[in-house]
Design a protein around this motif. Structure first.
Motif, PDB file in Angstrom:
ATOM      1  N   GLY A 407       0.823  -1.194   0.000  1.00 56.57           N
ATOM      2  CA  GLY A 407       0.000   0.000   0.000  1.00 56.57           C
ATOM      3  C   GLY A 407       0.864   1.254   0.000  1.00 56.57           C
ATOM      4  N   GLY A 408       0.448   2.299  -0.684  1.00 60.95           N
ATOM      5  CA  GLY A 408       1.202   3.535  -0.767  1.00 60.95           C
ATOM      6  C   GLY A 408       2.299   3.455  -1.825  1.00 60.95           C
ATOM      7  N   TRP A 409       3.318   4.412  -1.688  1.00 61.04           N
ATOM      8  CA  TRP A 409       4.392   4.487  -2.672  1.00 61.04           C
ATOM      9  C   TRP A 409       5.734   4.506  -1.979  1.00 61.04           C
ATOM     10  CZ3 TRP A 409      -0.278   6.741  -3.124  1.00 61.04           C
ATOM     11  CH2 TRP A 409      -1.000   6.518  -4.312  1.00 61.04           C
ATOM     12  N   ILE A 410       6.796   4.018  -2.695  1.00 61.97           N
ATOM     13  CA  ILE A 410       8.173   4.019  -2.209  1.00 61.97           C
ATOM     14  C   ILE A 410       8.967   4.983  -3.107  1.00 61.97           C
ATOM     15  CG2 ILE A 410      10.257   2.642  -1.891  1.00 61.97           C
ATOM     16  CD1 ILE A 410       8.471   0.234  -1.386  1.00 61.97           C
ATOM     17  N   THR A 411       9.778   5.894  -2.440  1.00 62.20           N
ATOM     18  CA  THR A 411      10.574   6.882  -3.183  1.00 62.20           C
ATOM     19  C   THR A 411      12.041   6.565  -2.996  1.00 62.20           C
ATOM     20  OG1 THR A 411       8.873   8.552  -2.822  1.00 62.20           O
ATOM     21  CG2 THR A 411      11.071   9.324  -3.489  1.00 62.20           C
ATOM     22  N   THR A 412      12.861   6.576  -4.110  1.00 58.07           N
ATOM     23  CA  THR A 412      14.292   6.279  -4.081  1.00 58.07           C
ATOM     24  C   THR A 412      15.054   7.462  -4.702  1.00 58.07           C
ATOM     25  OG1 THR A 412      13.851   3.923  -4.298  1.00 58.07           O
ATOM     26  CG2 THR A 412      16.085   4.656  -4.764  1.00 58.07           C
ATOM     27  N   SER A 413      16.282   7.847  -4.012  1.00 57.89           N
ATOM     28  CA  SER A 413      17.102   8.975  -4.520  1.00 57.89           C
ATOM     29  C   SER A 413      18.569   8.588  -4.437  1.00 57.89           C
ATOM     30  CB  SER A 413      16.831  10.234  -3.689  1.00 57.89           C
ATOM     31  OG  SER A 413      17.663  11.285  -4.127  1.00 57.89           O
ATOM     32  N   ASN A 414      19.460   8.977  -5.435  1.00 61.43           N
ATOM     33  CA  ASN A 414      20.885   8.632  -5.494  1.00 61.43           C
ATOM     34  C   ASN A 414      21.716   9.920  -5.586  1.00 61.43           C
ATOM     35  OD1 ASN A 414      20.293   5.850  -5.642  1.00 61.43           O
ATOM     36  ND2 ASN A 414      19.957   6.018  -7.854  1.00 61.43           N
ATOM     37  N   ILE A 415      22.982   9.848  -4.881  1.00 65.09           N
ATOM     38  CA  ILE A 415      23.966  10.952  -5.017  1.00 65.09           C
ATOM     39  C   ILE A 415      25.357  10.324  -5.034  1.00 65.09           C
ATOM     40  CG2 ILE A 415      22.497  12.648  -3.832  1.00 65.09           C
ATOM     41  CD1 ILE A 415      24.342  12.256  -1.400  1.00 65.09           C
ATOM     42  N   THR A 416      26.431  11.118  -5.455  1.00 66.85           N
ATOM     43  CA  THR A 416      27.839  10.703  -5.432  1.00 66.85           C
ATOM     44  C   THR A 416      28.617  11.771  -4.675  1.00 66.85           C
ATOM     45  OG1 THR A 416      27.649   9.564  -7.537  1.00 66.85           O
ATOM     46  CG2 THR A 416      29.869  10.131  -6.765  1.00 66.85           C
ATOM     47  N   ALA A 417      29.437  11.271  -3.609  1.00 67.60           N
ATOM     48  CA  ALA A 417      30.210  12.211  -2.766  1.00 67.60           C
ATOM     49  C   ALA A 417      31.694  11.918  -2.913  1.00 67.60           C
ATOM     50  CB  ALA A 417      29.778  12.085  -1.329  1.00 67.60           C
ATOM     51  N   VAL A 418      32.608  12.997  -2.774  1.00 66.77           N
ATOM     52  CA  VAL A 418      34.069  12.868  -2.880  1.00 66.77           C
ATOM     53  C   VAL A 418      34.642  12.994  -1.485  1.00 66.77           C
ATOM     54  CG1 VAL A 418      36.164  13.826  -3.864  1.00 66.77           C
ATOM     55  CG2 VAL A 418      34.042  13.860  -5.198  1.00 66.77           C
ATOM     56  N   VAL A 419      35.623  11.979  -1.120  1.00 58.61           N
ATOM     57  CA  VAL A 419      36.263  11.987   0.197  1.00 58.61           C
ATOM     58  C   VAL A 419      37.380  13.015   0.177  1.00 58.61           C
ATOM     59  CG1 VAL A 419      37.501  10.630   1.911  1.00 58.61           C
ATOM     60  CG2 VAL A 419      35.699   9.563   0.527  1.00 58.61           C
ATOM     61  N   GLU A 420      37.292  13.991   1.023  1.00 55.37           N
ATOM     62  CA  GLU A 420      38.255  15.060   1.078  1.00 55.37           C
ATOM     63  C   GLU A 420      39.335  14.738   2.103  1.00 55.37           C
ATOM     64  OE1 GLU A 420      35.982  18.481   2.014  1.00 55.37           O
ATOM     65  OE2 GLU A 420      34.988  18.588   0.051  1.00 55.37           O
ATOM     66  N   PRO A 421      40.564  15.306   1.949  1.00 51.38           N
ATOM     67  CA  PRO A 421      41.645  15.048   2.917  1.00 51.38           C
ATOM     68  C   PRO A 421      41.385  15.782   4.225  1.00 51.38           C
ATOM     69  CG  PRO A 421      42.398  16.584   1.226  1.00 51.38           C
ATOM     70  CD  PRO A 421      41.037  16.161   0.793  1.00 51.38           C
ATOM     71  N   ASN A 422      42.275  15.382   5.188  1.00 47.80           N
ATOM     72  CA  ASN A 422      42.248  16.006   6.520  1.00 47.80           C
ATOM     73  C   ASN A 422      40.908  15.746   7.260  1.00 47.80           C
ATOM     74  OD1 ASN A 422      44.844  17.053   6.059  1.00 47.80           O
ATOM     75  ND2 ASN A 422      43.953  18.846   5.025  1.00 47.80           N
ATOM     76  N   ARG A 423      40.279  14.680   6.911  1.00 47.44           N
ATOM     77  CA  ARG A 423      39.050  14.296   7.606  1.00 47.44           C
ATOM     78  C   ARG A 423      39.178  12.847   8.092  1.00 47.44           C
ATOM     79  NH1 ARG A 423      34.366  17.309   6.928  1.00 47.44           N
ATOM     80  NH2 ARG A 423      34.496  19.065   5.468  1.00 47.44           N
ATOM     81  N   THR A 424      38.602  12.615   9.233  1.00 43.47           N
ATOM     82  CA  THR A 424      38.556  11.216   9.692  1.00 43.47           C
ATOM     83  C   THR A 424      37.246  10.562   9.309  1.00 43.47           C
ATOM     84  OG1 THR A 424      37.680  11.903  11.837  1.00 43.47           O
ATOM     85  CG2 THR A 424      40.077  11.693  11.638  1.00 43.47           C
ATOM     86  N   SER A 425      36.185  11.409   9.017  1.00 43.15           N
ATOM     87  CA  SER A 425      34.895  10.840   8.615  1.00 43.15           C
ATOM     88  C   SER A 425      34.115  11.864   7.825  1.00 43.15           C
ATOM     89  CB  SER A 425      34.075  10.399   9.833  1.00 43.15           C
ATOM     90  OG  SER A 425      33.777  11.519  10.662  1.00 43.15           O
ATOM     91  N   LEU A 426      33.096  11.363   7.026  1.00 38.32           N
ATOM     92  CA  LEU A 426      32.224  12.197   6.228  1.00 38.32           C
ATOM     93  C   LEU A 426      30.790  11.801   6.564  1.00 38.32           C
ATOM     94  CD1 LEU A 426      31.997  14.329   3.937  1.00 38.32           C
ATOM     95  CD2 LEU A 426      31.941  12.411   2.323  1.00 38.32           C
ATOM     96  N   VAL A 427      29.923  12.835   7.024  1.00 40.96           N
ATOM     97  CA  VAL A 427      28.551  12.570   7.471  1.00 40.96           C
ATOM     98  C   VAL A 427      27.585  12.999   6.383  1.00 40.96           C
ATOM     99  CG1 VAL A 427      26.795  13.068   9.191  1.00 40.96           C
ATOM    100  CG2 VAL A 427      29.180  12.865   9.861  1.00 40.96           C
ATOM    101  N   VAL A 428      26.621  12.044   5.968  1.00 36.79           N
ATOM    102  CA  VAL A 428      25.633  12.292   4.923  1.00 36.79           C
ATOM    103  C   VAL A 428      24.248  12.107   5.565  1.00 36.79           C
ATOM    104  CG1 VAL A 428      24.762  11.586   2.687  1.00 36.79           C
ATOM    105  CG2 VAL A 428      27.206  11.477   3.164  1.00 36.79           C
ATOM    106  N   THR A 429      23.255  13.041   5.275  1.00 34.02           N
ATOM    107  CA  THR A 429      21.893  12.981   5.844  1.00 34.02           C
ATOM    108  C   THR A 429      20.891  12.975   4.714  1.00 34.02           C
ATOM    109  OG1 THR A 429      22.615  14.195   7.787  1.00 34.02           O
ATOM    110  CG2 THR A 429      20.254  14.101   7.374  1.00 34.02           C
TER     111      THR A 429
END
Length: 1332
Positions: A407-429
Motif C-alpha cells: 500500500g502507498g508508494w516508495i521513493t528512491t534517490s541517489n547521489i555521489t560524494a568525494v572523500v576530502e583530505p584532513n578528515r577522519t569521517s564524512l557525514v551524509v543525511t
C-alpha cells in the motif's frame, strides 16, 4: 299380570317401565292379593361416582317381611352388613325402618356393575327386587405428546411437514382432546382422532378403560418459531378449575437476513495509528447467523455474539499501511443458508514513511568517489527526498517513485560524494517528507577515512634456551599496536590457530592480552600476534616460541601372554607417556620395590620423551590377585604417574579346607549346608547330587520342592530321616572341576516300634518284657522302664540293652502284685518323649468286679432282664449261674440265655438274659467265675426299674478364676438311662443355681461363669425316667482363683453393669412369670368362650363317654382315648401340643387315631342368584377332635417321641434362685410300667424341682384316667424298652413264649403279627454276635 322371574304380582294401576336391561316395578297404589304386600319405598337409582369416591345405592322397603340382600351382576353379596371378600362394600341396615342402603367406599372400575336389591318371600309376601347401575368414571391417568416431554423443544425446518400426537390414557369414559397454539384453541379439520380400549387385568373387558389418541399435521414457517402447542384432555371427572395438559415449543429453522456494516463509510480517509471499530450485524434466522470477517479474502475474525435472533461481530483494529485500499467483508450464514450473505467496504488510510534508509560504503580513502542511495518506506501520498553532505544540501540528486505492494508508494534517490583530505569521517543525511501529513523522516550515514597502523610488539615473556615454564603455570602475554584509522585489529595465533584475547583500546593504541595455563601442548609452541585494518591488505605481526617442562600424563601396563596360567612365564611391560625431561620408571609389588629390566626411551609427543621398562614373572596360583604397580616420575617437576595391574591367573575351582564334611540336623527342622570354593574365573557352576540323582536348583524349581540347591548352598526346608546320606557337590568353571562329598546325619525323635505282647507267667517265675525303639541317636540310656507304686523296682528288675534298639526288662520272682503295665519310655533328647505300656500277666484266680453298676440291675415285668458278671483272671474265667442254690441251665429253654465276651487280655464278662420277667424273677442271682487257679462268686440283684441311686465320690478336679471341674462315681442307674443335675451356690447364699450335665453319661463336668475368688458349695443328683435320686449333702466346696488370665478384649461398660446389677435375675424371672400368667389368662378365656357352646360340647362328651364304655367292654385295645371338642374357627386354633397329653417320664405321646365323628355341618352353602322360599339355616356346629394317648410297652414303634425338656434342648446353665432343698428332692410317687399317665398338680410345679428346664410351650400333665378294668399287658418282650438294647441269645428250635397269647397288631403296621417273636429276637442276637 306380569310373571317376572317366577313371581306372580297383580297390579292395580301399575306403571311398568322397561329400559335396556333394567326393570323397575313401581308399586304406587298396588292392590295385592294378600293384603298390604312388601314394596320398595325408595328404589335403587343409577349412580355415577368418580373412581376413589364413595357411592350410596339406596334401597328402602316398606312392610318388610322377607330377607333383604344385594346382588352384583348376578352374584349374591349376602344380607350381612359386612360383605366377606369385599371390604370396601357394606350395607347400612336399619331393619326397623326397612333401610338397606349399599355403600361403596373408594370406588374402582371393578365396582362398575349392575346391582340389585332383593327382598325374599315370606308368606303371604312375595319376593321383590329392583336394579340400579353404578357407573364409575375415571379421569385419564396421564396426558402426553408422544415422544416429547412436557415443555420440551421440538426443532423443525421451515416449511417441513411434521406431526404431533397426543394421548390421554386410562380414562372412563374416553377423554376428549383439545389443541391450542399459544392460548388460542385450534380448529384443525384434518386432525386424526382415535379411541382405543384398554382391557383390565388378564384381558378382562369388564374393567375396560380408554386411551384417546389425537394426531395433527403442521407445516411451520418462520412465524412459528418459539410457538407453543398445547394438548389438553377434557373429561367429566376433571373439575373445571383443573387443567390436564402438556405443552411443547417449536424451534423453526430458517435463514438469517442480509448483514450490514457500521463504523466506517467507504471513501472516508483515516490516518495510520487511528483505532477503527467495524461492526457487522444480521437480524433473524434460527439458529442465529454466524458472522465472519474477511480482509482481502482472508478470514480475520470469527467470534460473534447473539441476542434475540440478532447476531453481531465487532472487529476493532489500529489502522496501518496495509489497511490502505484493503477490502473488509462480513459474511452471514446458518444451517438453512444455501450460500453466505455478505457486506463489504474498501478502506483508505493516509500515512508517512515509517523510515528512510541510506545504503553505500562506510569506509573510503582520501579522494575516493562514494555513491549513496536513500530509500523511503511506503507512504501515502508519496514522500519527497532531500540530501545533506557535510552540512551542505545537494540539489542535483535524482529521485523516482514506485507503488508499494503493501500500500502507498516508495521513493528512491541517489547521489555521489568525494572523500576530502584532513578528515577522519564524512557525514551524509537524507530526509523523507509527507507534505499532506507534514511529517519528516531523517536518516544519517557516516563514511570513515582510512589510515594504516604501526607494527605490533609482544611483551610479558622472554624466551631463552635455558629458561622453561613448568606445566600448569599461568602466563600472561600482551601485544600492542599504535596509530591507524581505524585502530588496528589485533589477533593471536597458537601454531596458526586463532586463540581468544582481551582487547584494551586507547585513543592512539590497542592492546591484546592472552592468559595461558601451560600444558604439554605449549612446549615448542609458536605464538603470533597480527595487526590489521582496512587501510592495509597484508597484516603486520610478531611471534615467540615457548619451552615447557611436563610430566608423563599416563602409564600403560601390558602383559604377555594375555591369559595367565600356572607354570608359565609372563612379561609385564610398562610404557610412560611423553615427558620433558624424560621420566624415570620403577616397579612395585604390594608396596615393595621390584627390579625391572630393559629400561629404554624414545621421542614422544609435544617434544617430550617416552620411557619403557619390562618385568619377567613365573606364574603360579598364588599370584592370582597380586597387584603390580608401575611408577613414572619427572624428577625435575617431582611429579609422577601410576598404573596398576591385578594378575588373574586362570585355574579350576578348589574347595576350602574349612568346609565341614559331616553335618548333623534334626528331623522336621530346616538344614542349610554352605560350601566355599575358590577358582579363576570366579564364574563357578555348582551341581549337587545324592546317590547319583541330581538335586533341583532353585532357579528351575516350582517353589514347592523340599530340597533345593542354590550354587554352593544346599537348602533342605524340612529335614526328614530319609534325607540322611552322602551328598556330592561339583564345582565347575572354564578351567576344570572339583568334587567334595558331604555326609548328612539326621537326628529324629525316638519312637517305640514294637513291644512284647501280654506276657503270661506263673507266680515265682522270671518274666522278660522287651521294648524296641527307632530313632537317631540311640544309646543305652534311650530306653528306660518304670512302674508307679512298684516297691524295690531296681532290686526286682534288671535291664539289658541290645544294639539294634531293643531293651529287655527282666523281672524275677513275679507275684500277683506284679500284674499290670510296665511303662517303656523312649527319649533320645530329640522331640517328644514316647511311652507305651507293656502288660505283664501273672496267672491268678478270677477276681469279680463289684462296681455298684454291676451289683444291681433292673427290668420291667414282661421285658427281658439282663444281669452281668464281670471278672479279671488269667487264664480267663469260665462262668456259671445259679439262683437260690439251684444251677441255671441257660440256652436250652426259652427262659434263660447267656453270652460270653472278652473285654481285654484279663477281663471277661458273662451276661444272663431272663425273658418274660415276672415278679418271681426279681431277686439275687449267683455268678461263679472259675479258672484253673480257683474261683470267685458274686450275687447281683435284679429289681424293678426305679429311680437311680445318688452318685458318690464327688470331687474337685480343677479350679480356675471362673470355672470349677467336678468328677464323680455314678451309682445304680435304676435300669434306665440316667442323667445328672449339678447344683451350686456361694457359701453364704441360700439360693442354688442348677446346670444339666452334657453329655448325659459324663462323669466329669466343668461349671463356668463363676465369680473370681469366691467359694462355692457343690452337690449332684441323678435322674432317669422313673425319678430322681437325692442330692449329695453340701460338703464339697471350692474357691475360685483370684488370678484372672489376660484377655484380648474386655467387656463393655454396659455388659459389666448388667452383670453386676444385683436384681437382674429377679427382673428376668418377673418378665418370664408375667408372660406365663398372660398365656394362662388367654387359655382360660379361650376355654370360657368355648363353654358357651354347651349344647354341642355336651353332645360331644356323651359321644366320648359312650365310646369309652364300648372300648372297656370290648377289652381289645390297651390305650385310652380322650376326645376334645373345639369349635371350627380360625380364631380358635388348637395345636397338636394342646390336644395331646404326654408322659414326661416315658417321653412318648400318641395322636394316631383322632376321632372324626364330630364334623362341622354349618359350612356356608353357595348362595343362588335367585331367591328361594325362606327356610331355617343350621348354625355352625363345633368339631369334635379326639386324640388317643397310648402307652403300649410292646408298641413303641407306634408312638411319636416328644422331646423331653432335659434331653431335647441344648443344656445351658440356668441362673435361677431357689430355696435350699438338700433333702427335699424326689418324686412323690413312682411310675409303673403299666401306667399310661403321671399326674402332677397344675399349675404348681412338681416338688422335686424337675420343672427347672421346662420350656414355656409345655403344658401341665393331663389329669389321670381311672381304668376300671386295666387293659392286659402284652407278653411279648420288646428290645426297645431296654436301657442299652442288647439282644439275648435264643435257641434255634424253641419258642420264646411260655404261653400262647394273641398277638396285638401294631397300629402303624410296622410289625408283622404273623412273625414269630422268638425268631425276630434270635436274628437280632445272632447279627450282633451274642448268640453262643
Amino acid at each position: 299380570m306380569d310373571n317376572t322371574e317366577g313371581y306372580n304380582i297383580e297390579y292395580d294401576g301399575t306403571v311398568h317401565l322397561k329400559y335396556g336391561s333394567f326393570v323397575c316395578l313401581t308399586t304406587v297404589g298396588l292392590s295385592l292379593v294378600y293384603g298390604r304386600q312388601q314394596y320398595f319405598r325408595v328404589q335403587p337409582r343409577d349412580v355415577q361416582v368418580q373412581e376413589g369416591g364413595e357411592a350410596m345405592l339406596e334401597c328402602e322397603v316398606a312392610n318388610l317381611a322377607g330377607q333383604v340382600q344385594w346382588a352384583k351382576s348376578g352374584f349374591v353379596l349376602g344380607s350381612s352388613s359386612v360383605i366377606p371378600g369385599l371390604p370396601r362394600h357394606s350395607v347400612i341396615v336399619d331393619r326397623r325402618h326397612g333401610i338397606f342402603n349399599l355403600r361403596v367406599r373408594n370406588a374402582s372400575i371393578e365396582d362398575d356393575a349392575e346391582y340389585e336389591c332383593q327382598v325374599g318371600p315370606a308368606r303371604p309376601h312375595k319376593a321383590i327386587r329392583a336394579r340400579a347401575r353404578l357407573n364409575v368414571i375415571s379421569p385419564p391417568s396421564s396426558v402426553e405428546i408422544l415422544d416429547h416431554r412436557h415443555f420440551s423443544k421440538i426443532e423443525i425446518k421451515e416449511n417441513e411437514e411434521f406431526h404431533l400426537e397426543c394421548i390421554a390414557r386410562n380414562a372412563k369414559p374416553a377423554a376428549k382432546i383439545v389443541w391450542y397454539r399459544g392460548i388460542v384453541e385450534l380448529n384443525i379439520p384434518n386432525r386424526d382422532d382415535q379411541i382405543i380400549e384398554v382391557p383390565g387385568k388378564n384381558g378382562d373387558k369388564r374393567f375396560t378403560r380408554y386411551d384417546t389418541h389425537s394426531r395433527i399435521s403442521l407445516k411451520p414457517t418462520a412465524q412459528d418459531d418459539y410457538a407453543r402447542y398445547t394438548c389438553e384432555a377434557r373429561h367429566e371427572a376433571i373439575s373445571s378449575d383443573i387443567h390436564m395438559k402438556t405443552t411443547v415449543q417449536l424451534s423453526v429453522f430458517y435463514p438469517p437476513g442480509l448483514p450490514y456494516i457500521e463504523g466506517y463509510t467507504e471513501g472516508k480517509t483515516i490516518r495510520r495509528g487511528q483505532t477503527v471499530k467495524l461492526a457487522c450485524r444480521s437480524r433473524g434466522g434460527n439458529p442465529p447467523a454466524e458472522l465472519i470477517w474477511y480482509k482481502n479474502g482472508k478470514q480475520i475474525q470469527k467470534a460473534y455474539k447473539t441476542a434475540a435472533r440478532v447476531s453481531q461481530n465487532v472487529y476493532i483494529f489500529t489502522a496501518g499501511a496495509s489497511d490502505n485500499k484493503a477490502k473488509y467483508k462480513c459474511e452471514s450464514s446458518n444451517i438453512m443458508s444455501k450460500s453466505p450473505l455478505k457486506a463489504e467496504v474498501d478502506m483508505t488510510v493516509l500515512f508517512s514513511p515509517a523510515r528512510v534508509t541510506i545504503s553505500g560504503k562506510t569506509e573510503a580513502k582520501v579522494g575516493d568517489l562514494v555513491t549513496l542511495t536513500c530509500t523511503t518506506a511506503n507512504s501515502n501520498p508519496p514522500a519527497e527526498m532531500k540530501w545533506m553532505v557535510a552540512g551542505r544540501q545537494i540539489r542535483n540528486a535524482t529521485s523516482r517513485t514506485l507503488v508499494s505492494p503493501e500500500g502507498g508508494w516508495i521513493t528512491t534517490s541517489n547521489i555521489t560524494a568525494v572523500v576530502e583530505p584532513n578528515r577522519t569521517s564524512l557525514v551524509v543525511t537524507c530526509h523523507g517528507l509527507n507534505m499532506q501529513l507534514r511529517e519528516n523522516v531523517v536518516s544519517t550515514h557516516t563514511i570513515n577515512v582510512l589510515y594504516p597502523p604501526n607494527p605490533p610488539f609482544i611483551h610479558g615473556y622472554r624466551y631463552t634456551e635455558r629458561s622453561y615454564i613448568p606445566s600448569g603455570t599461568m602466563q600472561k602475554i600482551s601485544c600492542t599496536s599504535y596509530g591507524g584509522n581505524p585502530l588496528a585489529t589485533l589477533t593471536w595465533y597458537k601454531n596458526d590457530k586463532k586463540i581468544n584475547s582481551v582487547i584494551k583500546t586507547t585513543d592512539k593504541s590497542v592492546t591484546a592480552e592472552i592468559t595461558i595455563v601451560t600444558n604439554v601442548t605449549d612446549n615448542k609452541a609458536r605464538y603470533r600476534c597480527e595487526a590489521a585494518n582496512s587501510a592495509i591488505d597484508i597484516p603486520l605481526f610478531e611471534d615467540i616460541t615457548m619451552n615447557v617442562y611436563f610430566p608423563p600424563d599416563y602409564v600403560t601396563i601390558r602383559k604377555d601372554p594375555v591369559e595367565l596360567k600356572p607354570n608359565e612365564q609372563a612379561t609385564l611391560t610398562c610404557d610412560s607417556g611423553s615427558s620433558n625431561p624424560p621420566a624415570k620408571i620403577l616397579w612395585w609389588r604390594d608396596g615393595i620395590l621390584v627390579q625391572g629390566l630393559y629400561n629404554t626411551t624414545k621421542a614422544g609427543l609435544h617434544g617430550g620423551t617416552v620411557s619403557t621398562i619390562e618385568l619377567k614373572l613365573n606364574i603360579t596360583e598364588q599370584l592370582n590377585g597380586i597387584v603390580y604397580t608401575c611408577q613414572a616420575t619427572n624428577e625435575a617437576l617431582r611429579r609422577s604417574a601410576h598404573d596398576t595391574i591385578t594378575l588373574q591367573v586362570l585355574y579350576k575351582p578348589v574347595f576350602d579346607k574349612d568346609n565341614e564334611e559331616a553335618v548333623t540336623g534334626v528331623e522336621g527342622e530346616p538344614l542349610i549346608v554352605s560350601l566355599k570354593a575358590d577358582g579363576s574365573p570366579q564364574n563357578i557352576a555348582y551341581t549337587w547330587t545324592k546317590d547319583g540323582l541330581p538335586i533341583i536348583q532353585s532357579s528351575t524349581g516350582s517353589g514347592v520342592e523340599r530340597i533345593i540347591s542354590d550354587g554352593p548352598v544346599l537348602n533342605i526346608t524340612r529335614l526328614s530321616r530319609h534325607d540322611a546320606g552322602t551328598y556330592t557337590c561339583e564345582a565347575i568353571n572354564s578351567q576344570g572341576s572339583s568334587v567334595i562329598q558331604i555326609n548328612i546325619t539326621v537326628q529324629y525323635a525316638a519312637t517305640i516300634v514294637a513291644t512284647s505282647e501280654s506276657v503270661i507267667v506263673n507266680p515265682n517265675e522270671t518274666a522278660i518284657l522287651w521294648c524296641t525303639a527307632d530313632g537317631n541317636p540311640l544309646s543305652d540310656g534311650t530306653i528306660t522302664w518304670k512302674r508307679d507304686a512298684f516297691p524295690d523296682f531296681d532290686s526286682h528288675t534288671s535291664v539289658m540293652y541290645h544294639k539294634k534298639g531293643t531293651s529287655y526288662l527282666r523281672i524275677t520272682h513275679v507275684t500277683r502284685n506284679d500284674l499290670g503295665n510296665f511303662q517303656c519310655t523312649v527319649n533320645n533328647g530329640v522331640g517328644n518323649v514316647t511311652t507305651k505300656d507293656v502288660m505283664l500277666i501273672v496267672k491268678h484266680k478270677p477276681e469279680i468286679d463289684e462296681h455298684p453298676a454291676l451289683l444291681k440291675f433292673a427290668s420291667d415285668e414282661g421285658d427281658t432282664g439282663k444281669v452281668i458278671c464281670r471278672s479279671q483272671a488269667s487264664p480267663l474265667a469260665r462262668y456259671s449261674w445259679a439262683r437260690s442254690g439251684w444251677p441255671i441251665t441257660a440256652n436250652t429253654t426259652g427262659k434263660y440265655y447267656t453270652t460270653f465276651r472278652q473285654i481285654d487280655a484279663l477281663t471277661s464278662e458273662s451276661v444272663l438274659y431272663i425273658t418274660h420277667v415276672t415278679s418271681s424273677d426279681y431277686g439275687n442271682y449267683e455268678c461263679v467265675a472259675r479258672n484253673e487257679l480257683g474261683f470267685s462268686t458274686i450275687s447281683p440283684r435284679l429289681e424293678v426299674t426305679s429311680a437311680p441311686d445318688t452318685p458318690t465320690l464327688l470331687t474337685i478336679l480343677n479350679v480356675t478364676d471362673d470355672t470349677v471341674t467336678l468328677g464323680w462315681t455314678p451309682g445304680f442307674d435304676g435300669g434306665l438311662k440316667a442323667s445328672y443335675l449339678i447344683r451350686y451356690r456361694r457359701v453364704n447364699d441360700d439360693g442354688y443355681k442348677y446346670v444339666d450335665v452334657v453329655p448325659h453319661n459324663a462323669i466329669t463336668f466343668t461349671i463356668r461363669d463363676l465369680e473370681v475368688n469366691t467359694q462355692y458349695v457343690f452337690s449332684i443328683m441323678a435322674m432317669n425316667k422313673v425319678g430322681n435320686s437325692k442330692f449329695i449333702t453340701d460338703l464339697l466346696s471350692a474357691n475360685t482363683s483370684n488370678k484372672v488370665p489376660p484377655s484380648n478384649s474386655s467387656p463393655s461398660i454396659d455388659e459389666k453393669n448388667l452383670k453386676n446389677f444385683p436384681d437382674f435375675p429377679i427382673i428376668v424371672g418377673t418378665i418370664l412369670g408375667t408372660l406365663l400368667i398372660l398365656m394362662y389368662v388367654l387359655l382360660i378365656s379361650c376355654l370360657h368362650r368355648r363353654s358357651k357352646k354347651r349344647i354341642s360340647v355336651a353332645g360331644c362328651i356323651l359321644k366320648r363317654r359312650a365310646k369309652r364304655i364300648r372300648e372297656q367292654n370290648n377289652q381289645t385295645r390297651t390305650s385310652a382315648t380322650i376326645e376334645i371338642c373345639a369349635p371350627n374357627s380360625h380364631n380358635d386354633t388348637v395345636t397338636d401340643e394342646t390336644l395331646s397329653s404326654f408322659n414326661e417320664k416315658s417321653e412318648t405321646y400318641t395322636n394316631e387315631e383322632s376321632n372324626n365323628d364330630c364334623v362341622e355341618d354349618g359350612r356356608k352353602q353357595a348362595t343362588s342368584t335367585y331367591l328361594v322360599d325362606q327356610k331355617d339355616y343350621p348354625r355352625p356346629q363345633p368339631i369334635c377332635l379326639s386324640d388317643e394317648l397310648q402307652m403300649q410297652p410292646n408298641m413303641v414303634h407306634n408312638t411319636h417321641t416328644l422331646s423331653h425338656p432335659h434331653h431335647h434342648h441344648q443344656h445351658f446353665m440356668h441362673d435361677r434362685t431357689r430355696a435350699r432343698d438338700d433333702q427335699n428332692l424326689g418324686y412323690q410317687g413312682t411310675m409303673s410300667a403299666k401306667s399310661s399317665y403321671i399326674s402332677a398338680p397344675s399349675p404348681a410345679p412338681p416338688a422335686d424341682g424337675s420343672y427347672y428346664n421346662m420350656p414355656d410351650r409345655y403344658l401341665s400333665y393331663s389329669p389321670p384316667l381311672d381304668f376300671q378294668d386295666p387293659p392286659p399287658i402284652s407278653a411279648l418282650p420288646h428290645v426297645g424298652h431296654m436301657r442299652n438294647p442288647e439282644p439275648s441269645p435264643l435257641p434255634a428250635t424253641e419258642s420264646l413264649l411260655r404261653h400262647q397269647r394273641d398277638a396285638v397288631p401294631s397300629p402303624d403296621g410296622l410289625h408283622k403279627t404273623s412273625e414269630n417273636p422268638r425268631s425276630l429276637l434270635a436274628q437280632i442276637l445272632e447279627q450282633e454276635g451274642y448268640l453262643v
